[in-house]
Design an enzyme around this catalytic site. Sequence first.
Site, PDB file in Angstrom:
ATOM      1  N   TRP A   1       0.836  -1.197   0.000  1.00 50.39           N
ATOM      2  CA  TRP A   1       0.000   0.000   0.000  1.00 50.39           C
ATOM      3  C   TRP A   1       0.874   1.252   0.000  1.00 50.39           C
ATOM      4  O   TRP A   1       0.522   2.260  -0.624  1.00 50.39           O
ATOM      5  CB  TRP A   1      -0.898   0.003   1.244  1.00 50.39           C
ATOM      6  CG  TRP A   1      -1.761   1.225   1.384  1.00 50.39           C
ATOM      7  CD1 TRP A   1      -3.014   1.421   0.885  1.00 50.39           C
ATOM      8  CD2 TRP A   1      -1.421   2.442   2.074  1.00 50.39           C
ATOM      9  NE1 TRP A   1      -3.481   2.673   1.216  1.00 50.39           N
ATOM     10  CE2 TRP A   1      -2.523   3.320   1.949  1.00 50.39           C
ATOM     11  CE3 TRP A   1      -0.307   2.866   2.788  1.00 50.39           C
ATOM     12  CZ2 TRP A   1      -2.531   4.591   2.508  1.00 50.39           C
ATOM     13  CZ3 TRP A   1      -0.316   4.141   3.343  1.00 50.39           C
ATOM     14  CH2 TRP A   1      -1.409   4.975   3.198  1.00 50.39           C
ATOM     15  N   HIS A   2       2.009   1.184   0.665  1.00 51.45           N
ATOM     16  CA  HIS A   2       2.859   2.358   0.776  1.00 51.45           C
ATOM     17  C   HIS A   2       3.530   2.722  -0.539  1.00 51.45           C
ATOM     18  O   HIS A   2       3.878   3.891  -0.748  1.00 51.45           O
ATOM     19  CB  HIS A   2       3.931   2.140   1.849  1.00 51.45           C
ATOM     20  CG  HIS A   2       3.428   2.358   3.239  1.00 51.45           C
ATOM     21  ND1 HIS A   2       2.807   1.369   3.956  1.00 51.45           N
ATOM     22  CD2 HIS A   2       3.432   3.460   4.040  1.00 51.45           C
ATOM     23  CE1 HIS A   2       2.463   1.846   5.150  1.00 51.45           C
ATOM     24  NE2 HIS A   2       2.826   3.110   5.217  1.00 51.45           N
ATOM     25  N   GLY A   3       3.723   1.772  -1.421  1.00 56.17           N
ATOM     26  CA  GLY A   3       4.348   2.131  -2.687  1.00 56.17           C
ATOM     27  C   GLY A   3       4.640   0.940  -3.562  1.00 56.17           C
ATOM     28  O   GLY A   3       4.722  -0.204  -3.100  1.00 56.17           O
TER      29      GLY A   3
ATOM     30  N   PHE B   1       2.083   8.423  -1.202  1.00 55.14           N
ATOM     31  CA  PHE B   1       1.404   7.151  -1.014  1.00 55.14           C
ATOM     32  C   PHE B   1      -0.095   7.292  -1.226  1.00 55.14           C
ATOM     33  O   PHE B   1      -0.802   6.314  -1.304  1.00 55.14           O
ATOM     34  CB  PHE B   1       1.689   6.598   0.395  1.00 55.14           C
ATOM     35  CG  PHE B   1       3.168   6.503   0.696  1.00 55.14           C
ATOM     36  CD1 PHE B   1       4.048   6.028  -0.245  1.00 55.14           C
ATOM     37  CD2 PHE B   1       3.646   6.929   1.934  1.00 55.14           C
ATOM     38  CE1 PHE B   1       5.404   5.948   0.037  1.00 55.14           C
ATOM     39  CE2 PHE B   1       5.006   6.858   2.219  1.00 55.14           C
ATOM     40  CZ  PHE B   1       5.884   6.363   1.264  1.00 55.14           C
TER      41      PHE B   1
END
Length: 480
Positions: free
Chosen positions: A325-327, A480
């Site tokens: 999810w962060h990247g 993000f």
Amino acid sequence: MLFNSLSFALFLPVVFILYWFATKGNLRWQNILLLASSYFFYGCWDWRFMLLLIFSTLLDYFTGIKIYESNTRRRRLFWLWLSIGINLGFLGVFKYYNFFAASFVEGLNLLGFQANISTLKILLPVGISFYTFHGLSYVIDLYKKRITPERNFIDYSLFVSFFPLLVAGPIERATHLLPQIKKKRVFDYADAVDGLKQILWGLFKKMVIADNLAQYANTIFNQSEGYAGSTLLLGALFFTIQIYCDFSGYSDIALGTARLFGMDLLRNFAFPYFSRDIAEFWRRWHISLSSWFKDYLYIPLGGSKGGMWMKIRNTFIIFLVSGFWHGANWTFIVWGFLNALYIMPSIILNTNRNNLDIVAKGKYFPTIREFFAMLITFSLTTFAWIFFRADNLNRAFSYISTLFSPSLFTSPNQVYFSEEILVLTGLFFIVEWFGREQQYAIAAMCSTWKRPFRWAVYILIIMTICLYGGHDQTFIYFQF
């Protein structure tokens, strides 16, 4: 429009004055004003992405009503998956397409096949991960019959796009924010003053600590091949402090700003670097995201009800998904995997709920055992942040290889460090420690002092921001 910019310093007072005076307390006009202000705030980034935000809002608004009105489980599932599929589809195209395309090509090349897949030259819409999760939680809650659909489109749109939380959270729930949007709000002077204090502390964390340490961390990470292990250790420590002050600073500004308008947002940070184990750290770091994954992924997967194997499997799933999810980079997936490994001993030994209270509550200092528990947890977290910060896995492993070489025990390279910033960073941690029992560090500071002394402290913080801040750097979590 950045929270730490002059444009926001002009935008916020104008909206505040119009909200409390021009609307004359009319709830409908207050919500319309906040919605228009939120769209203006978002449009300042790139007006074209407003179309995507509005489409996502319309999609979840109408599918939510259809889910509620459908009289069969099959039809309810259809509308639910339509919303989930389209939302995640947009997220996948904008955020993950290039990652999957590049990874697929690299995989084929390793197998001896030559492939060439075009990547997309598109910008990532700011805040897309956050407002997408707002909408997903809404339709899932409707499907689970936890809430009823919001028929007022203005109110629902404000829930999705309320400007303090729009681009970097916290990730709100309809059960928490929508009732506040629909409830008449009366100006509370004490709450507004407290909100301003929280904004002030957030700006200090971001502009004085995070933005200055970012310069040191960037220098060391970007030129890591030429530095000794001792210097790389400093770089990792600087980034560890930077990312906390950057993101929690944003959250403080967001929560404080919302309180100026009579809104209470979910708390996102609770002094995570004073945690005594990794499980406690994740109860205190990015709380709204951690609880979102727990409620909408971990529990639906079976949670911990299916025995130890299912508990371990589900824990790894949520940490890997959280990393992704962060990247769109393997570094984030490794970061998530590392944190899953870190938390495994407490999962297996069933000690993950051991540290629910505040460390050294009611005391000035922790015990020796608590101190070393915090030190170990902080060290493990710092090591994992190396993967989070590195551009790719090769750079991360090279950084770690040099970090744990004999040069770790040599003197650091000559890199410019401002002594004033290092002193301010030390003072910052002292303030955070003594304020750890509050919602934010300076919430109770000077509360019993006479007004001239309180204002002297606030002016000192403002002067410090003016002297050492003002870099106007974007927030890390905007990507993000």
